[in-house]
Design an enzyme around this catalytic site. Structure first.
Site, PDB file in Angstrom:
ATOM      1  N   GLY A   1       0.804  -1.228   0.000  1.00  0.00           N
ATOM      2  CA  GLY A   1       0.000   0.000   0.000  1.00  0.00           C
ATOM      3  C   GLY A   1       0.834   1.272   0.000  1.00  0.00           C
TER       4      GLY A   1
ATOM      5  N   GLY B   1       1.445  24.093   2.203  1.00  0.00           N
ATOM      6  CA  GLY B   1       1.035  23.358   1.000  1.00  0.00           C
ATOM      7  C   GLY B   1      -0.130  22.431   1.344  1.00  0.00           C
TER       8      GLY B   1
ATOM      9  CG  HIS C   1     -33.417  20.308  -7.467  1.00  0.00           C
ATOM     10  ND1 HIS C   1     -32.534  21.290  -7.090  1.00  0.00           N
ATOM     11  CD2 HIS C   1     -34.572  20.524  -6.766  1.00  0.00           C
ATOM     12  CE1 HIS C   1     -33.135  22.094  -6.213  1.00  0.00           C
ATOM     13  NE2 HIS C   1     -34.367  21.652  -6.002  1.00  0.00           N
TER      14      HIS C   1
HETATM   15  C1  LIG Z   1       0.028  12.861   4.373  1.00  0.00           C
HETATM   16  C2  LIG Z   1      -0.134  12.598   2.906  1.00  0.00           C
HETATM   17  C3  LIG Z   1      -1.378  12.726   2.332  1.00  0.00           C
HETATM   18  C4  LIG Z   1      -1.554  12.484   0.973  1.00  0.00           C
HETATM   19  N1  LIG Z   1      -2.799  12.632   0.443  1.00  0.00           N
HETATM   20  C5  LIG Z   1      -2.988  12.422  -0.870  1.00  0.00           C
HETATM   21  C6  LIG Z   1      -4.286  12.544  -1.433  1.00  0.00           C
HETATM   22  O1  LIG Z   1      -5.258  12.845  -0.742  1.00  0.00           O
HETATM   23  N2  LIG Z   1      -4.427  12.322  -2.757  1.00  0.00           N
HETATM   24  C7  LIG Z   1      -3.369  12.002  -3.559  1.00  0.00           C
HETATM   25  O2  LIG Z   1      -3.557  11.834  -4.770  1.00  0.00           O
HETATM   26  N3  LIG Z   1      -2.123  11.855  -3.047  1.00  0.00           N
HETATM   27  C8  LIG Z   1      -1.917  12.054  -1.727  1.00  0.00           C
HETATM   28  N4  LIG Z   1      -0.662  11.893  -1.207  1.00  0.00           N
HETATM   29  C9  LIG Z   1       0.444  11.503  -2.114  1.00  0.00           C
HETATM   30  C10 LIG Z   1       0.440   9.996  -2.374  1.00  0.00           C
HETATM   31  O3  LIG Z   1       0.507   9.307  -1.146  1.00  0.00           O
HETATM   32  C11 LIG Z   1       1.629   9.609  -3.270  1.00  0.00           C
HETATM   33  O4  LIG Z   1       1.574  10.350  -4.459  1.00  0.00           O
HETATM   34  C12 LIG Z   1       1.591   8.122  -3.593  1.00  0.00           C
HETATM   35  O5  LIG Z   1       1.704   7.355  -2.414  1.00  0.00           O
HETATM   36  C13 LIG Z   1       2.728   7.739  -4.576  1.00  0.00           C
HETATM   37  O6  LIG Z   1       2.679   6.366  -4.814  1.00  0.00           O
HETATM   38  P1  LIG Z   1       3.951   5.553  -5.300  1.00  0.00           P
HETATM   39  O7  LIG Z   1       3.430   4.182  -5.613  1.00  0.00           O
HETATM   40  O8  LIG Z   1       4.665   6.301  -6.350  1.00  0.00           O
HETATM   41  O9  LIG Z   1       4.945   5.494  -4.073  1.00  0.00           O
HETATM   42  P2  LIG Z   1       4.795   5.079  -2.542  1.00  0.00           P
HETATM   43  O10 LIG Z   1       3.396   5.110  -2.064  1.00  0.00           O
HETATM   44  O11 LIG Z   1       5.798   5.901  -1.835  1.00  0.00           O
HETATM   45  O12 LIG Z   1       5.241   3.552  -2.531  1.00  0.00           O
HETATM   46  C14 LIG Z   1       6.576   3.153  -2.698  1.00  0.00           C
HETATM   47  C15 LIG Z   1       6.797   1.823  -2.027  1.00  0.00           C
HETATM   48  O13 LIG Z   1       8.064   1.331  -2.417  1.00  0.00           O
HETATM   49  C16 LIG Z   1       8.667   0.677  -1.310  1.00  0.00           C
HETATM   50  N5  LIG Z   1      10.114   0.624  -1.559  1.00  0.00           N
HETATM   51  C17 LIG Z   1      10.965   1.680  -1.639  1.00  0.00           C
HETATM   52  N6  LIG Z   1      12.209   1.251  -1.913  1.00  0.00           N
HETATM   53  C18 LIG Z   1      12.147  -0.096  -2.027  1.00  0.00           C
HETATM   54  C19 LIG Z   1      13.096  -1.113  -2.304  1.00  0.00           C
HETATM   55  N7  LIG Z   1      14.372  -0.824  -2.536  1.00  0.00           N
HETATM   56  N8  LIG Z   1      12.681  -2.395  -2.322  1.00  0.00           N
HETATM   57  C20 LIG Z   1      11.386  -2.707  -2.074  1.00  0.00           C
HETATM   58  N9  LIG Z   1      10.449  -1.792  -1.815  1.00  0.00           N
HETATM   59  C21 LIG Z   1      10.815  -0.504  -1.791  1.00  0.00           C
HETATM   60  C22 LIG Z   1       8.256   1.541  -0.132  1.00  0.00           C
HETATM   61  O14 LIG Z   1       8.350   0.830   1.084  1.00  0.00           O
HETATM   62  C23 LIG Z   1       6.812   1.902  -0.506  1.00  0.00           C
HETATM   63  O15 LIG Z   1       5.886   0.994   0.031  1.00  0.00           O
HETATM   64  C24 LIG Z   1      -0.454  12.105   0.164  1.00  0.00           C
HETATM   65  C25 LIG Z   1       0.814  11.965   0.745  1.00  0.00           C
HETATM   66  C26 LIG Z   1       0.971  12.193   2.102  1.00  0.00           C
HETATM   67  C27 LIG Z   1       2.326  12.018   2.708  1.00  0.00           C
END
Ligand SMILES: Cc1cc2nc3c(=O)[nH]c(=O)nc-3n(C[C@H](O)[C@H](O)[C@H](O)COP(=O)(O)OP(=O)(O)OC[C@H]3O[C@@H](n4cnc5c(N)ncnc54)[C@H](O)[C@@H]3O)c2cc1C
Length: 481
Positions: free
Chosen positions: A40, A182, A442
């Protein structure tokens, strides 16, 4: 060392990586999904989902406080922080275990551990000192990003929180200084204010929520002011000192040195990609300061390696990461998919909420359009009045000559949900008439989008026609019966 072979491997099980693995499996590929922490990623574990659970709970506190005006009398709501944290953890658990079930059900092998590239077609996955070599013809790097740290405020999880600690809700401090106005700072700062903290925001730029329509931001500012939150713009946080049990934040506000006493500091000044430690440089993947460089099919400079989501740079949005993951998966499976969306929506869960999609008036002008706008205030909408949430508006921006819809901003109740219809309108190439002529049920909030399109066409029904080219003086007619 054990060696396993797959058709494709996804590294990182965030909202980018886990859908990519599912899509690859749907397309007949033998897939592994490697994750070093919990399925997740940020979004499900300490981002989008838990923050929205807290926002909803904080809004409920607000609703209970305001219910007396509607004749509902109850005592002052008390917040049991431990119970709320437990609820939030339950929400996270439900969703993250759901991801596990989805992967399993689709035949994806989940491999726990930390991945590093050893060649363009192989990674080592290490967990508890044990290594497994995994070979594949294609890899998707989806390792996400991390909060930006600033000098003088190293995250320690005790005095100085990143979003990760703030979302975990360790406690509700009496006084919280939030550095960064932000989206994440504003959302979380508002939660703490609603749960009873005295909150002060320090934003270095002249406006909070930079990049968002200032007219929309004004409603958020008004709401914060009304609940006693202090917002300093043009404010640079310099460092802090511990004074007894309290913290003294030193800042320069409008050029003047200021000290703000508080109990906790939340630093939410942005996110940055975290591609380091994966061995990408070793295999020749180009990494720019903004993240891993990719083409429109999410291929990096090494043809067998794709990258998607936060690790490729902003905007740091969950739905963007998911879409990119699906596209990369399809490309690996031989489809001709590529980045080709018209509209990337954004939801900001402040009070009131903001939803955005497409171009602003200035952006439209810069692209050579002569824009017209139509704005409809929730104060004139029956549904908004009935639910007692009338702050805000829907603003539509269209091309004057063709009436093609170019952008929409919603500020007000359920704005992040309302933006979905506008996103579809942009994606389908809708004109103002298309929305204005569509019957909207509505009384509902989406009627405000239909009305805004009618306003832009110069045919408003539920408000008086605004004077030509004048931005102010818009008069809302009595509410719809
Ligand atoms: C407080 C907060 C609120 C947010 N709210 C929103 C929102 O309302 N709407 C929205 O669109 N976005 C929101 N975001 C942004 C959103 O969470 C991110 O854009 C999104 O999680 C990006 O997904 P991702 O799959 O690119 O990376 P991530 O979710 O960062 O997942 C990357 C995964 O890779 C794993 N990983 C890293 N390196 C390795 C490795 N070497 N080997 C194995 N696994 C590894 C990590 O453990 C992680 O689980 C929010 C962010 C935060 C912090």
């Amino acid at each position: 060392m054990a060696t396993k072979t797959f058709d494709a491997v996804v590294i990182g099980a965030g909202v980018g990586g886990y859908p990519a693995a599912i899509r690859l499996a749907q397309l007949g590929k033998k897939v592994a999904l490697v994750e070093k922490e919990t399925l997740g990623g940020v979004c499900l574990n300490w981002g989008c989902i838990p923050s929205k659970a807290l926002i909803a709970a904080a809004n409920l506190v607000d609703e209970i406080k305001g219910a007396a005006e509607r004749g509902i009398v109850s005592g002052e709501p008390k917040v049991d922080v431990a119970k709320l944290r437990e609820f939030k953890n339950g929400v996270v658990k439900k969703l993250t275990s759901g991801v596990g079930l989805l992967e399993k059900g689709n035949g994806v092998e989940v491999v726990k551990g930390t991945a590093t590239f050893v060649s363009a077609t192989a990674i080592d996955v290490e967990q508890n000192g044990e290594r497994t070599r995994i070979e594949a013809q294609a890899f998707i790097v989806a390792t996400g990003g991390r909060p930006v740290e600033i000098p003088g405020f190293a995250f320690d999880g005790k005095d100085v929180w990143s979003a990760k600690e703030a979302v975990d809700l360790p406690e509700v401090p009496k006084r919280l200084v939030c550095i960064g106005g932000g989206i994440i700072g504003m959302e979380l700062g508002t939660v703490y204010a609603k749960l009873g903290a005295q909150v002060t925001f320090l934003e270095a730029l002249p406006q909070i929520l930079t990049g968002v329509d200032p007219e929309a931001v004004r409603f958020v500012q008004k709401n914060l002011r009304q609940r006693g939150v202090t917002v300093h713009v043009n404010a640079k946080a310099k460092g802090f000192e511990k004074k007894g049990g309290a913290l003294a934040v030193k800042a320069e506000v409008d050029g003047k040195e200021t000290t703000i006493e508080c109990d906790k500091i939340l630093v939410a000044v942005g996110f940055r990609p975290s591609p380091e430690g994966l061995g990408l440089e070793k295999i020749g993947v180009k990494i720019a300061p903004k993240g891993i460089e990719v083409d429109a099919q999410y291929r990096t400079s090494v043809p067998s390696v794709f990258a998607i989501g936060d690790v490729t740079g902003g905007p740091f949005l969950a739905h963007k990461a998911s879409k990119e993951g699906e596209i990369a998966a399809e490309v690996i499976a031989g489809m001709k998919s590529a980045r080709d969306w018209v509209a990337m929506p954004g939801g900001i869960f402040t009070d009131p909420e903001i939803g955005t999609v497409g171009l602003s008036e200035e952006e439209a002008r810069a692209l050579g359009h002569d824009p017209i706008t139509g704005k409809f205030a929730f104060g004139a909408l029956g549904r908004a009045i009935a639910i007692d949430h009338t702050d805000g508006f829907v603003k539509v921006i269209a091309d004057r000559a063709s009436k093609l819809i170019l952008g929409v901003t919603v500020v007000g109740p359920e704005a992040a949900d309302l933006i979905a219809e506008a996103t579809l309108a942009l994606e389908m190439g809708a004109y103002l008439e298309d929305v204005a002529l569509t019957i909207h049920a509505h009384p509902t909030l989406p009627e405000a989008f239909m009305e805004a399109c009618k306003v832009a066409l110069g045919e408003p029904i539920h408000m008086l026609k605004p004077p030509e080219r004048k931005k102010k003086g818009e008069q809302a007619a009595p509410a719809r019966a």
